[in-house]
Design an enzyme around this catalytic site. Structure first.
Site, PDB file in Angstrom:
ATOM      1  N   GLY A 304      49.919  37.040  34.230  1.00 45.93           N
ATOM      2  CA  GLY A 304      48.496  36.884  33.936  1.00 45.93           C
ATOM      3  C   GLY A 304      48.068  37.777  32.794  1.00 45.93           C
ATOM      4  O   GLY A 304      48.747  38.742  32.440  1.00 45.93           O
ATOM      5  N   ASP A 421      31.867  41.107  39.525  1.00 43.10           N
ATOM      6  CA  ASP A 421      32.692  40.170  38.761  1.00 43.10           C
ATOM      7  C   ASP A 421      33.359  39.153  39.692  1.00 43.10           C
ATOM      8  O   ASP A 421      34.549  38.849  39.559  1.00 43.10           O
ATOM      9  CB  ASP A 421      33.748  40.917  37.943  1.00 43.10           C
ATOM     10  CG  ASP A 421      34.242  40.109  36.740  1.00 43.10           C
ATOM     11  OD1 ASP A 421      33.571  39.125  36.375  1.00 43.10           O
ATOM     12  OD2 ASP A 421      35.293  40.455  36.175  1.00 43.10           O
TER      13      ASP A 421
END
Length: 607
Positions: A304, A421
């Site tokens: 990622g 977030d």
């Protein structure tokens, strides 16, 4: 400084130093001092410097430029005359030091890499196709749209596509930015062996060519006829003699501020060290950067990448797999690193990712989490095919698990944790597709009694940030900001990350489009696979619309959200439109008879 100065040679005779050879700099009191063996072109005569040590100034920089072979330059950030080393940088856009790497080992070039570096054997390759390898480092200034130039450690063997080798070199490890895929030359150190002026500096003297009777000798004649020697430094009048006591006071103040600044920097490092020392009791292990490279097998398997840095898959000695997040924010004072480690140390919940360890090795910092093999929720809601592979019942369970995780953050710890977030990318799935909330770099701690929090800047991801985070006209920033982000996540799960819907050649904001269809009792146009799917879709949609109300006072708390998701959904009513309201809804708002106005009280925020 006077136009001429008297210096005393080694033999004791007094001689007049050439005024053109007195120490200088590109900007007064800024940048490194320039003196023999260096000279400043355009200001000092050739006899003032040694061949290959010519420096020049450019109008926008306080740092002098050193000319390298093939007309390429590097900025000289610092000169240590005693150790005979220079710090060079390619931070300016017009500099491309990688082009000059083969020339740095040539005998004609007077500078070399320091011998105390650890060196890697590196191959430079030219590729017509972009390569995706974690141990390769792109050379941006040598690449263009038609080809990419990479450097990679020769000891690794990769299957390269459409690439040709250019050359091999042995380079110091310091230039490699592991985890970021780049090579930089910021503050790279080189040294010189000739002329050997370090002995003069060690004696507190200056260095220069030996004097002869012909004061007009050229540089080449000086090189042929003599070597270097040491000279006493010219005596300069004391500051008090020239500028008086008022300037002395300014000097003292400047020294104090420099001392205070340095003390604060040291205090920042002490703060990190003390925090990590105290943090040992919370169990996560501390690893060195060498350990991180071993755990990730030299950053072999990238899983990622985001604004925070890059995540690699790793394996601990006990065959436990971990996700290693290499942080790229290494130039701050460590507050964000401390924030995430400290926050994660307070969390022990099935729906929150577990912190296994961390690395704080100088400016290199990393976080090690439990490895979750099914990646993020984003992967499964991005397309209808992936979503059908899970099924709506499993998606409902995932939504409930996320809600329970956020409820725990808000109510289950000693202090309330606001994530700021929440989005599909930060929801990871384990081998049984149980959701776990991750990435607490933007999290904020506050007491449970504190409904509103103070923020100086907006934080989060566009599309998931609550309106009040941007403008206090909508209300105060609080735990309800996470509720808004969760609502957008629910609508993402329903709509498959559609931001807009095209209808009769016009585009409509997806949450608004699905609200209108729901409010008017129309079909939502979402594919149904099994009995009961329509009921789940309707429940998730209604909950998402409740959570994204413009005003925080109109949103339920996560405790209420969990209760509503655990229910059958039959009593849920469609809320007022989140897109047409100009004022908060009355405090008597209910969902199927359940009032939650007691959960919506907001304490005024203190800025």
């Amino acid at each position: 400084m006077a136009a001429a100065a008297t210096v005393v040679g080694v033999g004791g005779g007094a001689e007049e130093q050439d005024p053109e050879c007195l120490p200088t700099s590109c900007r007064k009191h800024h940048g490194p001092e320039i003196r023999f063996p260096f000279r400043l072109k355009g200001k000092q005569h050739e006899r003032c410097g040694y061949p290959g040590f010519d420096l020049s100034c450019i109008h926008h920089s306080k740092f002098p430029v050193l000319d390298l072979p093939f007309s390429v330059s590097a900025f000289v950030k610092h000169i240590d005359y005693k150790s005979q080393t220079i710090n060079i940088s390619d931070s300016e856009p017009q500099v491309c030091l990688p082009r000059q790497l083969p020339s740095l080992n040539q005998s004609a070039f007077p500078f070399q890499f320091l011998t105390n570096y650890y060196y890697e054997d590196v191959s430079f390759i030219n590729c017509s196709q972009t390569q995706d390898k974690s141990s390769m480092y792109q050379i941006a200034c040598l690449s263009d749209q038609s080809h990419q130039v990479y450097a990679f450690i020769t000891s690794y063997t990769w299957l390269l596509v459409s690439c040709t080798k250019m050359y091999n070199m042995s380079l110091p490890e310091e230039i490699f930015h592991y985890g970021y895929g780049t090579i930089t030359f910021d503050h790279l150190q080189l040294n010189w062996s000739k002329p050997a002026c370090g002995k003069c500096e060690a004696q507190g003297k200056n260095c220069g060519f030996k004097k002869n009777n012909n004061s007009s000798s050229s540089k080449s004649q000086l090189l042929l006829n003599g070597s270097t020697e040491c000279f006493d430094k010219p005596r300069q009048p004391s500051t008090g003699e020239v500028l008086g006591p008022s300037f002395l006071l300014l000097v003292v103040i400047a020294i104090y501020h420099a001392y205070r600044s340095n003390k604060m920097k040291k205090a920042d490092q002490v703060k990190i060290d003390k925090f990590l020392e105290d943090y040992k009791a919370l169990k996560p292990a501390r690893y060195s950067y060498a350990d991180i490279k071993k755990i990730t097998n030299q950053f072999e398997d990238k899983v990622g990448q985001g604004g925070y840095g890059i995540v690699y898959k790793g394996k601990l000695s006990n065959d436990v797999y971990v996700a290693v997040k290499i942080l790229n924010n290494v130039k701050g004072n460590g507050d964000e690193f401390i924030n995430e480690v400290q926050t994660m140390g307070r969390i022990h919940h099935i729906n929150v990712v577990r912190l296994v360890g961390y690395c704080a090795d100088g400016f290199r910092r990393a976080l090690l989490y439990e490895f979750l093999p099914n990646n993020s929720l984003e992967k499964f809601i991005a397309s209808n095919q992936q979503k059908r592979s899970l099924g709506w019942k499993k998606l409902e369970d995932i939504a409930l698990g996320i809600a329970k995780g956020i409820e725990y953050l808000h109510l289950g710890c000693d202090q309330r944790i606001l994530h700021f977030d929440i989005k599909p990318h930060n929801i990871l799935l384990d081998n049984k597709f149980n959701p776990k909330i991750s990435d607490f770099g933007l999290a904020k701690l506050c007491s449970k009694e504190q409904s509103a929090v103070s923020m100086t800047t907006a934080r989060g991801t566009v599309g998931y940030i609550a309106p009040e985070v941007f403008s206090r006209n909508f209300g105060n920033v609080s735990y309800k900001s996470d509720v808004y982000s969760f609502g957008m996540l629910l609508l993402d799960m329903v709509g498959g990350r559609q931001n807009t819907v095209t209808q009769n050649t016009s585009e409509c904001y997806f949450p608004e489009w699905i609200y209108k269809r729901l409010d008017q009792g129309e079909d939502l146009g979402i594919q149904i696979e099994e009995d009961g799917d329509a009921k789940i879709i309707r429940k998730l949609t209604i909950m998402g619309l409740w959570c994204i109300q413009w005003y925080p006072v109109d949103r339920p708390s996560m405790k209420v959200v969990v209760q509503m998701l655990e229910g059958d959904g039959d009593t849920l009513i469609v809320p007022h439109s989140p897109f047409a309201s100009t004022n908060p809804m009355p405090m008597t708002g209910t969902t199927g008879g359940r009032t939650f106005n007691s959960e919506l009280e907001v304490i005024s925020e203190s800025e």
